[in-house]
Design an enzyme around this catalytic site. Structure first.
Site, PDB file in Angstrom:
ATOM      1  N   SER A  88       0.829  -1.211   0.000  1.00  0.00           N
ATOM      2  CA  SER A  88       0.000   0.000   0.000  1.00  0.00           C
ATOM      3  C   SER A  88       0.862   1.260   0.000  1.00  0.00           C
ATOM      4  O   SER A  88       0.543   2.238  -0.694  1.00  0.00           O
ATOM      5  CB  SER A  88      -0.932   0.016   1.217  1.00  0.00           C
ATOM      6  OG  SER A  88      -0.172  -0.016   2.394  1.00  0.00           O
ATOM      7  N   ASP A 132       8.434  -3.259  -4.747  1.00  0.00           N
ATOM      8  CA  ASP A 132       7.042  -2.825  -4.611  1.00  0.00           C
ATOM      9  C   ASP A 132       6.746  -1.640  -5.519  1.00  0.00           C
ATOM     10  O   ASP A 132       5.717  -1.597  -6.197  1.00  0.00           O
ATOM     11  CB  ASP A 132       6.754  -2.365  -3.178  1.00  0.00           C
ATOM     12  CG  ASP A 132       6.756  -3.493  -2.192  1.00  0.00           C
ATOM     13  OD1 ASP A 132       7.310  -4.547  -2.508  1.00  0.00           O
ATOM     14  OD2 ASP A 132       6.182  -3.299  -1.104  1.00  0.00           O
TER      15      ASP A 132
HETATM   16  O1  PMV Z   1       5.250  -5.596   3.001  1.00  0.00           O
HETATM   17  P1  PMV Z   1       5.494  -4.893   1.724  1.00  0.00           P
HETATM   18  O2  PMV Z   1       4.366  -4.923   0.798  1.00  0.00           O
HETATM   19  O3  PMV Z   1       5.994  -3.502   1.965  1.00  0.00           O
HETATM   20  O4  PMV Z   1       6.692  -5.692   0.955  1.00  0.00           O
HETATM   21  C1  PMV Z   1       8.032  -5.605   1.390  1.00  0.00           C
HETATM   22  C2  PMV Z   1       8.962  -6.468   0.579  1.00  0.00           C
HETATM   23  C3  PMV Z   1      10.355  -6.631   1.212  1.00  0.00           C
HETATM   24  O5  PMV Z   1      11.120  -7.477   0.353  1.00  0.00           O
HETATM   25  C4  PMV Z   1      10.261  -7.284   2.586  1.00  0.00           C
HETATM   26  C5  PMV Z   1      11.082  -5.305   1.371  1.00  0.00           C
HETATM   27  C6  PMV Z   1      11.524  -4.693   0.059  1.00  0.00           C
HETATM   28  O6  PMV Z   1      11.668  -3.464   0.049  1.00  0.00           O
HETATM   29  O7  PMV Z   1      11.741  -5.401  -0.931  1.00  0.00           O
END
Ligand code: PMV
Length: 312
Positions: A88, A132
């Site tokens: 998000s 993301d």
């Molecule tokens: O939890 P989210 O949707 O912000 O996903 C983070 C993904 C990670 O690999 C844990 C961190 C990143 O920046 O890649």
């Protein structure tokens, strides 16, 4: 231009989160849940009609600073639960960057939005990867650090670099199960960093996530759900070793397995969501609800950031 709107999708990670922070491969798909943002000129920061502290809205502050703006009147409307592991905050950064650029008559070049959104995330959350933000900007699917294909963009930061390629989203059915526990990304990334520093074995786990993700990429491209599912489940177990799962996530993953090819937490963990690959979405939804989670079926193939009001 007095007002500008943009929207961007959330995402989930099929394979490779956390390891991607250390330059390993990862694969993420955009989902049909978007955030939309509209921006008007204003001397200070107002969010949804109320005066807002820029310090509590670091993504917005960072992007406004880059454009030499002291504030803006911002409206947001999100269908991505915050802290749910569905990106998000990255979607907000992508949509906000696009809207502010539009307001200032600047280009909507996706690679520039991807960089700007990544920098905003970096400012707000610390040491993350551009996974993301890249998924929110490009839509469909993105692969990071996987050889082959044409790079959409390359992003470097603090001696780490990521090559981002676009992938056509496969036609697979996924069910997301939200634990209802909000978990911020920054502290989970920090937890893995500390674990890695104090434990030589963590680097092996991260390497193993990297190699199973490479294996998974060829299965995604071949639509080989029977091969991909077990890799997802193995990825979950490795993430649990890194300390980013929790009881609720483990419960929802275990409950989904009898009805799916594989399941894992998605995103930063510690709460948030899990995702299951299945051809029995009703069965998975029932199993997740029975264990206290909130299930929803996600559609992939979603378009990336786009200027203008959201189309739902
Ligand atoms: O939890 P989210 O949707 O912000 O996903 C983070 C993904 C990670 O690999 C844990 C961190 C990143 O920046 O890649």
């Amino acid at each position: 231009m007095t007002e500008y709107s943009a929207s961007a999708p959330g995402k989930f990670v099929i394979l490779g989160e956390h390891a991607v922070v250390y330059g390993k491969p990862a694969i993420a798909l955009a989902i049909d849940r978007r955030i939309s943002v509209s921006v008007r000129r204003c001397g200070d920061l107002r969010v949804n009609g109320e005066a807002a502290d820029p310090g509590s809205n670091p993504h917005m502050k960072h992007i406004l600073d880059r454009h030499g703006m002291a504030g803006a009147a911002v409206r947001t409307d999100s269908r991505i639960p915050p802290g749910s592991g569905l990106g998000s905050s990255a979607a907000l950064s992508a949509a906000f960057s696009s809207a502010v650029r539009g307001l200032n008559g600047m280009s909507q070049d996706p690679s520039e939005i991807a960089r700007e959104a990544f920098e905003a995330e970096h400012y707000a959350q610390g040491r993350g990867s551009p996974m993301d933000t890249s998924a929110s900007v490009h839509g469909k699917g993105v692969a990071l650090n996987i050889p082959g294909g044409d790079a959409l963009w390359d992003i470097d930061r603090d001696g780490r670099s990521w090559r981002v390629t676009g992938i056509e989203a496969p036609e697979m059915t996924f069910v997301v199960g939200y634990t209802g526990i909000r978990a911020a990304t920054g502290p989970m990334v920090e937890r893995v960093r500390r674990y890695k520093e104090g434990n030589g074995f963590a680097a092996d786990v991260i390497d193993e996530i990297g190699s199973l993700t490479l294996d998974g990429m060829s299965r995604v491209l071949k639509n080989d759900v029977a091969g991909l599912g077990p890799l997802m489940t193995r990825n979950h177990r490795l993430l649990a070793i890194l300390g980013v799962s929790c009881r609720e996530l483990d419960k929802l993953v275990e409950a989904s397995l009898p009805h799916s090819y594989g399941a894992k937490l998605t995103g930063s963990g510690g709460g948030g969501s899990m995702v299951a690959l299945t051809d029995d979405p009703e069965g998975v939804c029932r199993a997740i609800s029975a264990r206290g989670g909130a299930p929803f079926v996600v559609r992939t193939g979603e378009r990336g950031v786009s200027a203008g009001p959201p189309v739902r």
